[in-house]
Design an enzyme around this catalytic site. Structure first.
Site, PDB file in Angstrom:
ATOM      1  N   ARG A  67       0.827  -1.124  -0.013  1.00 44.71           N
ATOM      2  CA  ARG A  67       0.067   0.011   0.095  1.00 44.71           C
ATOM      3  C   ARG A  67       0.746   1.405  -0.126  1.00 44.71           C
ATOM      4  NH1 ARG A  67      -1.858   1.677   4.143  1.00 44.71           N
ATOM      5  NH2 ARG A  67      -1.186   0.198   5.791  1.00 44.71           N
ATOM      6  N   TYR A 195      -1.258  -3.922  -6.480  1.00 43.62           N
ATOM      7  CA  TYR A 195      -1.116  -4.456  -5.328  1.00 43.62           C
ATOM      8  C   TYR A 195      -2.096  -4.292  -4.217  1.00 43.62           C
ATOM      9  CZ  TYR A 195       1.715  -6.994  -2.000  1.00 43.62           C
ATOM     10  OH  TYR A 195       2.185  -8.083  -0.908  1.00 43.62           O
ATOM     11  N   GLY A 196      -2.400  -5.474  -3.569  1.00 45.08           N
ATOM     12  CA  GLY A 196      -3.160  -5.524  -2.429  1.00 45.08           C
ATOM     13  C   GLY A 196      -4.265  -4.332  -2.004  1.00 45.08           C
ATOM     14  N   LYS A 204      -9.417  -2.083   1.835  1.00 44.58           N
ATOM     15  CA  LYS A 204      -9.124  -0.631   2.743  1.00 44.58           C
ATOM     16  C   LYS A 204      -9.744   0.332   2.394  1.00 44.58           C
ATOM     17  CE  LYS A 204      -6.060  -3.012   5.234  1.00 44.58           C
ATOM     18  NZ  LYS A 204      -6.297  -3.060   6.713  1.00 44.58           N
ATOM     19  N   HIS A 224     -10.989  -1.046  11.942  1.00 46.49           N
ATOM     20  CA  HIS A 224      -9.757  -1.913  11.554  1.00 46.49           C
ATOM     21  C   HIS A 224      -9.499  -2.906  12.639  1.00 46.49           C
ATOM     22  CE1 HIS A 224      -5.368  -1.779  10.235  1.00 46.49           C
ATOM     23  NE2 HIS A 224      -5.953  -2.829   9.590  1.00 46.49           N
ATOM     24  N   SER A 246      -0.045  -2.482  12.419  1.00 46.33           N
ATOM     25  CA  SER A 246       0.511  -3.325  11.452  1.00 46.33           C
ATOM     26  C   SER A 246       1.651  -4.026  12.362  1.00 46.33           C
ATOM     27  CB  SER A 246       1.000  -2.843  10.165  1.00 46.33           C
ATOM     28  OG  SER A 246       1.271  -1.644   9.994  1.00 46.33           O
ATOM     29  N   CYS A 248       1.891  -6.020  14.740  1.00 44.79           N
ATOM     30  CA  CYS A 248       1.365  -6.441  16.167  1.00 44.79           C
ATOM     31  C   CYS A 248       0.921  -7.787  16.345  1.00 44.79           C
ATOM     32  CB  CYS A 248       0.511  -5.272  16.514  1.00 44.79           C
ATOM     33  SG  CYS A 248       1.532  -3.898  16.971  1.00 44.79           S
ATOM     34  N   ASP A 273      -9.328  -8.793  10.120  1.00 49.29           N
ATOM     35  CA  ASP A 273      -8.529  -7.271   9.758  1.00 49.29           C
ATOM     36  C   ASP A 273      -9.988  -6.263   9.856  1.00 49.29           C
ATOM     37  OD1 ASP A 273      -6.783  -5.812   8.820  1.00 49.29           O
ATOM     38  OD2 ASP A 273      -7.393  -5.628   6.799  1.00 49.29           O
ATOM     39  N   ASN A 362       6.741  -8.018   2.673  1.00 48.39           N
ATOM     40  CA  ASN A 362       5.285  -7.705   2.420  1.00 48.39           C
ATOM     41  C   ASN A 362       4.519  -8.803   1.482  1.00 48.39           C
ATOM     42  OD1 ASN A 362       2.979  -6.190   3.332  1.00 48.39           O
ATOM     43  ND2 ASN A 362       3.106  -5.149   1.376  1.00 48.39           N
ATOM     44  N   ARG A 364       2.355 -11.824   0.696  1.00 53.85           N
ATOM     45  CA  ARG A 364       1.323 -12.353   0.942  1.00 53.85           C
ATOM     46  C   ARG A 364       0.743 -13.627   0.576  1.00 53.85           C
ATOM     47  NH1 ARG A 364      -0.850  -8.313   4.504  1.00 53.85           N
ATOM     48  NH2 ARG A 364       0.801  -6.738   4.529  1.00 53.85           N
ATOM     49  N   ASN A 491      -1.389 -15.836  24.674  1.00 56.56           N
ATOM     50  CA  ASN A 491      -1.974 -14.545  24.536  1.00 56.56           C
ATOM     51  C   ASN A 491      -3.440 -15.022  25.033  1.00 56.56           C
ATOM     52  OD1 ASN A 491       0.143 -13.294  23.813  1.00 56.56           O
ATOM     53  ND2 ASN A 491      -0.545 -12.853  21.819  1.00 56.56           N
TER      54      ASN A 491
HETATM   55  O1  O2Y Z   1       0.458  -3.768   1.589  1.00 54.46           O
HETATM   56  C1  O2Y Z   1      -0.725  -4.052   1.208  1.00 54.46           C
HETATM   57  O2  O2Y Z   1      -1.532  -3.828   0.325  1.00 54.46           O
HETATM   58  C2  O2Y Z   1      -1.689  -4.839   2.347  1.00 54.46           C
HETATM   59  S1  O2Y Z   1      -1.785  -4.068   3.776  1.00 54.46           S
HETATM   60  C3  O2Y Z   1      -2.823  -4.947   4.714  1.00 54.46           C
HETATM   61  C4  O2Y Z   1      -3.318  -6.304   4.356  1.00 54.46           C
HETATM   62  C5  O2Y Z   1      -4.201  -6.954   4.951  1.00 54.46           C
HETATM   63  C6  O2Y Z   1      -4.509  -6.602   6.427  1.00 54.46           C
HETATM   64  N1  O2Y Z   1      -4.218  -5.376   6.663  1.00 54.46           N
HETATM   65  C7  O2Y Z   1      -3.446  -4.607   6.066  1.00 54.46           C
HETATM   66  C8  O2Y Z   1      -3.025  -3.169   6.672  1.00 54.46           C
HETATM   67  O3  O2Y Z   1      -2.197  -2.621   6.152  1.00 54.46           O
HETATM   68  O4  O2Y Z   1      -3.675  -2.909   7.638  1.00 54.46           O
HETATM   69 MN    MN Z   2      -5.086  -4.249   8.152  1.00 54.95          MN
END
Ligand code: O2Y
Ligand code: MN
Length: 587
Positions: A67, A195-196, A204, A224, A246, A248, A273, A362, A364, A491
């Protein structure tokens, strides 16, 4: 007469000029055609048919691997609408600037019209989106991440009640890459990335940025957050939602194999998510997961950190930018203690160890949620699941105790609004820098965050029995820099403490920041945590928190008149509580 959807598709085709248009129906046969096309043109590599049936590797352009927050904009008439934490463009100027990038961008390509549903079919809380894309990889990924095709078209009928998203790879040049949101029109434009989060527009862009705006207008919440169910020995399941920045371990927490399974505590996954939450007629907060799959980060995922997802990804999964073993299996850093003998890196080159990672940090997996052994039998409940706890988390090496409970909803909103995490190298390149990330929504809130805090407070006033709000920190370290808490499946012990608090039978000490477990209230049997370590894990140092309170004051100042007075009051009340004690220890 054409329908609103047909009219928009026609207008988009006129602009982008594809050679062919395919309306996706979501069928198996269609998926096979898409897959075969991508295998033929090299977009996909087939993985080992025996060990990873129906699994494919996609390598994205090396300049398009994550992203891009700096190229992501909320477009409205006034900058104040989006506040100090978003990139803003004037809506008219944004269209003038970016429309030319779409002009003719699909020449010689197929345009896929991808209707999709965010949320379970039949849920009154689900919403419809339609993505137009020239990427078959995006179409195939949307089929996993949403309910795609006929089911969405049938629900839409001739209505105009959908979120349109126009996406083109164009020339994948980062200088001509823009991710634009027009929340007033509920419109998304994304160009120059495949991408993503930039390209799978249901995630998102729609389910968080546009949906947060819709949620404010319509009186619900788009967050989120993961959603999980904690089953107790009697079989009763208590649902919790949690927001984490992210890096965590959010997906791992949502899919955890509980270390207390022998004692009857089991974790069920509802979502990893995003949570859409509504105030139900009985005054409870109910959550649905708008997504249908997991788009998880691969490096660091293994049989210890997330055994459930390791099982899930052995079939019908798309991998992006991972490395490839000699036997055509996916591989990434942290999967095994040592890399296998011969590896192909994420660029497709022979990898030599030691220099750069074999898999992109990153990289996936994209996998249907129902493939996880931990998926809740109620994950598609159309009414959503009642949420009894909200969890905020961060990565704080020295400051925050393992867990604490806020005094009430308003104080909990303050805890969420002041959430922060210390960065890891993987996230930003800088280590240990504190980044404030309210409710983990910093890159995803589609409007002014000051107003967003106000919306949270308003929702609280409508809840008859608001969920308890907790903060957790799995990442506290000792003086030598060693983690104090073992993490992963352990946890669940912290979730169990929350459950015991909800049911009114766990002890806690009141401190200036909230209620911290008494040493005896945590279930720690089988763990080798000594009393000194436990003391350190739960300690609240008032000098360190006084510094934090000053940092919060500076952060809040950014929001000017948009900051709700109630949060300013919470900050002052914290300052007063801290001033009234010397260095505090909770245990
Ligand atoms: O880098 C990306 O495009 C993915 S970011 C992402 C993917 C799945 C769940 N959460 C996230 C995030 O950045 O919060
Ligand atoms: Mn996320």
């Amino acid at each position: 007469m054409s329908t609103p959807l047909e009219a928009w598709v026609e207008e988009s085709a006129k602009l982008t000029q594809p050679s062919k248009i395919i309306w996706c129906d979501g069928s198996e046969a269609e998926n096979e055609r898409l897959t075969q096309g991508m295998l033929d043109d090299g977009t996909y590599l087939e993985l080992n048919r025996q060990t990873y049936p129906h699994c494919y590797l996609h390598r994205s352009s090396p300049n398009d691997v994550a992203r891009t927050e700096s190229l992501t904009f909320i477009c409205t008439p006034k900058k104040e609408d989006v506040g100090p934490t978003n990139n803003w463009m004037d809506s008219v100027q944004a269209k003038e600037k970016v429309r030319p990038l779409f002009a003719g961008a699909m020449k010689g390509r197929t345009m896929y019209v991808v209707p999709y549903l965010m949320g379970p079919a039949g849920s009154p809380y689900s919403r419809i989106g339609v993505e137009i894309t020239d990427s078959p990889y995006v179409a195939a990924s949307m089929r996993i991440m949403s309910r795609m095709g006929k089911v969405a078209l049938a629900r839409l009928g001739k209505s105009d009640d959908f979120v349109p998203g126009l996406h083109s790879l164009a020339d994948l040049n980062p200088d001509r890459r823009f991710i634009l949101h027009f929340p007033e029109e509920k419109l998304i434009w994304s160009v120059g990335s495949g991408y993503g989060g930039n390209a799978l527009l249901g995630k998102k862009c729609f389910a968080l940025r546009i949906a947060s705006w819709m949620a404010r207008e319509q009186g619900w919440m788009a967050e989120h957050m993961l959603i999980l169910g904690l089953e107790d020995p009697s079989g009763k399941v208590t649902y919790m939602a949690g927001a984490f920045p992210s890096a965590c371990g959010k997906t791992n927490l949502a899919m955890m194999v509980s270390a207390l399974e022998q004692q009857g505590y089991r974790v069920w996954t509802v979502g990893d998510d995003i949570a859409w939450m509504h105030v139900a007629s009985d005054g409870t907060l109910r959550a649905i997961n708008p997504e249908a799959g997991f788009f998880g980060v691969a490096p660091g995922t293994n049989g210890k950190t997330n055994p459930n997802v390791m099982t899930a990804i052995h079939h019908d999964t798309i991998f992006t930018n991972v490395a490839l073993t000699e036997s055509r299996e996916p591989w990434w850093e942290g999967m095994d203690p040592a890399p296998p003998a011969r590896l192909t890196d994420w660029h497709g080159n022979r990898w030599s160890s030691g220099k750069t990672p074999a898999a992109h940090p990153n990289s996936r997996y994209t996998v249907p949620a129902q493939q996880s052994p931990s998926i809740s039998p109620r994950w598609e409940d159309p009414e959503g699941l009642p949420i009894s706890a909200l969890i905020f988390g961060g990565r704080r090496a020295r400051l925050a105790p393992l867990v604490y409970e806020s005094h009430n909803w308003q104080h909990g909103v303050f805890v969420g609004a002041t959430m922060a995490s210390e960065t890891t190298a993987a996230a930003t390149g800088a280590v240990g820098v504190t980044r404030r990330d309210p409710m983990a929504m910093l890159p995803f809130c589609g409007y002014n965050m000051g107003d967003y805090f106000g919306h949270w407070l308003q929702i609280g006033s409508k809840l008859k029995k608001p969920p308890k709000i907790f903060h957790v920190n799995w990442f506290r370290r000792d003086a030598d820099g060693k983690f104090l808490w073992p993490g992963y499946g352990e946890n669940v012990r912290v979730l169990k403490w929350m459950l015991d608090r909800i049911e009114g039978h766990a002890g806690a000490s009141d401190t200036p920041i909230g209620c911290v477990p008494t040493a005896s209230s945590l279930t720690l049997d089988g763990l080798s945590i000594g009393p000194d370590t436990l003391h350190e894990l739960l300690a609240v140092n008032s000098n360190a928190w006084a510094e934090e309170e000053q940092a919060v004051e500076r952060f809040f100042a950014k929001f000017g008149a948009h900051l709700p007075g109630a949060l300013r009051d919470e900050q002052k009340a914290l300052a007063a509580r801290l001033a009234s004690v010397s260095t505090v220890s909770a245990t």
